[in-house]
Design an enzyme around this catalytic site. Sequence first.
Site, mmCIF file in Angstrom:
data_model
loop_
_atom_site.group_PDB
_atom_site.id
_atom_site.type_symbol
_atom_site.label_atom_id
_atom_site.label_comp_id
_atom_site.label_asym_id
_atom_site.label_seq_id
_atom_site.Cartn_x
_atom_site.Cartn_y
_atom_site.Cartn_z
ATOM 1 N N GLY A 102 0.817 -1.221 0.000
ATOM 2 C CA GLY A 102 0.000 0.000 0.000
ATOM 3 C C GLY A 102 0.844 1.262 0.000
ATOM 4 N N GLY A 104 2.537 3.826 1.545
ATOM 5 C CA GLY A 104 3.065 4.141 2.874
ATOM 6 C C GLY A 104 3.372 5.613 3.034
ATOM 7 N N ARG A 105 3.627 6.274 1.892
ATOM 8 C CA ARG A 105 3.986 7.698 1.969
ATOM 9 C C ARG A 105 3.372 8.461 0.799
ATOM 10 N NH1 ARG A 105 10.019 8.281 -0.478
ATOM 11 N NH2 ARG A 105 9.939 6.572 -1.934
ATOM 12 N N ASP A 137 9.027 6.508 7.384
ATOM 13 C CA ASP A 137 8.665 7.806 7.967
ATOM 14 C C ASP A 137 7.645 8.555 7.114
ATOM 15 O OD1 ASP A 137 10.164 8.569 5.813
ATOM 16 O OD2 ASP A 137 11.748 9.564 6.950
ATOM 17 N N ARG A 189 2.373 13.588 -8.703
ATOM 18 C CA ARG A 189 2.455 12.671 -9.836
ATOM 19 C C ARG A 189 1.092 12.606 -10.513
ATOM 20 N NH1 ARG A 189 4.988 6.909 -8.498
ATOM 21 N NH2 ARG A 189 3.138 6.569 -7.255
ATOM 22 N N ARG A 196 -2.281 -1.299 -10.115
ATOM 23 C CA ARG A 196 -1.033 -2.045 -10.291
ATOM 24 C C ARG A 196 -1.335 -3.533 -10.329
ATOM 25 N NH1 ARG A 196 2.690 1.421 -7.027
ATOM 26 N NH2 ARG A 196 1.507 3.290 -6.574
ATOM 27 N N ASP A 265 4.208 -4.552 -7.565
ATOM 28 C CA ASP A 265 3.513 -3.321 -7.141
ATOM 29 C C ASP A 265 3.982 -2.117 -7.940
ATOM 30 O OD1 ASP A 265 5.813 -4.212 -5.448
ATOM 31 O OD2 ASP A 265 5.728 -2.148 -4.747
ATOM 32 N N ASP A 275 7.056 4.646 -10.866
ATOM 33 C CA ASP A 275 7.979 4.487 -9.753
ATOM 34 C C ASP A 275 9.433 4.548 -10.166
ATOM 35 O OD1 ASP A 275 7.552 4.555 -7.082
ATOM 36 O OD2 ASP A 275 6.263 2.805 -7.125
HETATM 37 P P1 AMP Z 1 8.684 1.723 -3.652
HETATM 38 O O1 AMP Z 1 10.044 1.155 -3.495
HETATM 39 O O2 AMP Z 1 8.654 3.234 -3.769
HETATM 40 O O3 AMP Z 1 7.889 1.064 -4.719
HETATM 41 O O4 AMP Z 1 7.938 1.447 -2.260
HETATM 42 C C1 AMP Z 1 7.631 0.156 -1.806
HETATM 43 C C2 AMP Z 1 6.742 0.253 -0.598
HETATM 44 O O5 AMP Z 1 7.417 0.926 0.474
HETATM 45 C C3 AMP Z 1 5.462 1.025 -0.805
HETATM 46 O O6 AMP Z 1 4.497 0.425 -0.011
HETATM 47 C C4 AMP Z 1 5.833 2.391 -0.305
HETATM 48 O O7 AMP Z 1 4.699 3.163 0.065
HETATM 49 C C5 AMP Z 1 6.688 2.047 0.897
HETATM 50 N N1 AMP Z 1 7.617 3.137 1.262
HETATM 51 C C6 AMP Z 1 8.740 3.520 0.600
HETATM 52 N N2 AMP Z 1 9.363 4.515 1.265
HETATM 53 C C7 AMP Z 1 8.618 4.804 2.358
HETATM 54 C C8 AMP Z 1 8.712 5.744 3.432
HETATM 55 N N3 AMP Z 1 9.728 6.602 3.526
HETATM 56 N N4 AMP Z 1 7.741 5.723 4.380
HETATM 57 C C9 AMP Z 1 6.716 4.865 4.321
HETATM 58 N N5 AMP Z 1 6.561 3.960 3.327
HETATM 59 C C10 AMP Z 1 7.492 3.925 2.358
HETATM 60 MG MG MG Z 2 6.253 1.514 -5.629
#
Ligand code: AMP
Ligand code: MG
Length: 498
Positions: A102, A104-105, A137, A189, A196, A265, A275
């Site tokens: 999901g 996260g940020r 975070d 974005r 996805r 994802d 991404d």
């Molecule tokens: P990504 O590598 O950007 O595709 O992220 C993979 C997962 O990690 C997704 O669920 C993101 O929302 C979560 N995520 C990445 N960085 C952070 C962050 N700094 N805080 C919270 N969730 C994160």
């Molecule tokens: Mg991602």
Amino acid sequence: MPRCPDTVENVSRIPQPTLSLQANFASDLPELSIPWQAEETPEPRLLVINEPLAANLGLDPEWLRSQDGVGLLTGNRVPEGAAPVAQAYAGHQFGSYVPRLGDGRALLLGEITDTGGHRRDIHLKGSGRTPFARGGDGRAVVGPMLREYLISEAMHGLGIPTTRSLAVVATGRTVLREEGPLRGAVLTRVAASHLRVGSFQYARNHEDPAVLRRLADRAVELHHPAAAQDENPYLSLLRGVMAAQAGLVAQWLLVGFVHGVMNTDNMTISGETIDYGPCAFIDAFDRNAVYSSIDTGGRYAYGNQPAVAQWNLARFAEALLPLLHEDQERAVSLATEALGEFPREFGTAFSAGMRAKLGLPADSPDETVGTLIDDLLALLQQDHVDYTQFFRRLGHGARGDLGPVQAVFTDRPAFDAWTERWLAFGPDPAAMERTNPVYIPRNHLVEEALEAATAEDLAPLHRLLEAVSEPFHERPGFERYAEPPPEDFGRYRTYCGT
Ligand code: AMP
Ligand code: MG
């Protein structure tokens, strides 16, 4: 009566009159949505704004620069009626299944219809922790957000389906990363959707089977509307996504793009690239090129991307099984048959693109062209030839100036023999110039621009954006943007810890 000119104060209070953010995803799929709000930004400052994209979305760039506009771009002031959500999805990360990832940020602020009548998601990245944040975070930092902005806009310039970047706002907050304290940022974005493969994996595991069907219906409606008329719309959806992804990955390879983190994802149903984390463009041709520091096994290497796409699509097909046929054995055989088409689908897209890069007539015989392409790639691999510069110079070769392109091969007789075969097709140099970019966001240029931006100098970033936004149009003053990296640039590494 003439109106008084607005003061800055007034302008900053004027709401964008036509802006309404729809919440169709949230209302159709509440099981995949958590209503959420962005965290407050102490001192937001707009770093970069995409004026042509803003205009395309029907947003006034001047308004976006105002206090209210920046409020929208940080999620702190959303229009009335907007209902931002964090989206739920699952995903295979480097092959391991995570049932609940999901946003996260990130937040889906809402959906708008652009001036061309296309529905677009407005999405924020770096807008604070959500219930999906796990240990994170919820924040993002300036460098990587500008990097996503730059590379996604370069991809758009290259004509490759991609999410786009509307703006990057520095939040005024300090964010702690391994490197130390960094400046926080939020990226806005814009995407055809944020559905996805991982969204389907998540829906497949939902206790209510109707969720998967609703999600699939939404995907058909948004991205493959013709499938709705078919006898088996969900099988057509699978085929449609497969075709879109085969075409997309072919385009990546044709420009030398390495996505770097093709987890399920990070693969869209729309067929847009999404991404931009540890991605990079190859300079020297190398099928095994890997940039991401965490991709130690080379799972997402340049030449492995078609195979990974097919693997991800198999996960998509698995998620769709209950919808493909009520008899699950039959469903598996329908899915397997459809997936079996991927190599041919990819091969057709790739060789059509290579044909164009080589300036060959569309009706030149498949088999001879196939070996011509294979032989060329073997030569490029052998000498690690600069991929982008090679094709551009080969275009000059088609006009008779073969010297510079010959000079980079150690096995000259082999290259000369190849050239002879190629020239026999009567390649069209003008067509080659329309297909082979002069300017790509080369790693050393990206690093240079981001380093300056981090030190508050955005001029190099704007200059590079100017080059890569029109990548086929060679312009005086941009010579250094067409050059391979300096010898001392060394091995390039990218990081996920964005
Ligand atoms: P990504 O590598 O950007 O595709 O992220 C993979 C997962 O990690 C997704 O669920 C993101 O929302 C979560 N995520 C990445 N960085 C952070 C962050 N700094 N805080 C919270 N969730 C994160
Ligand atoms: Mg991602």
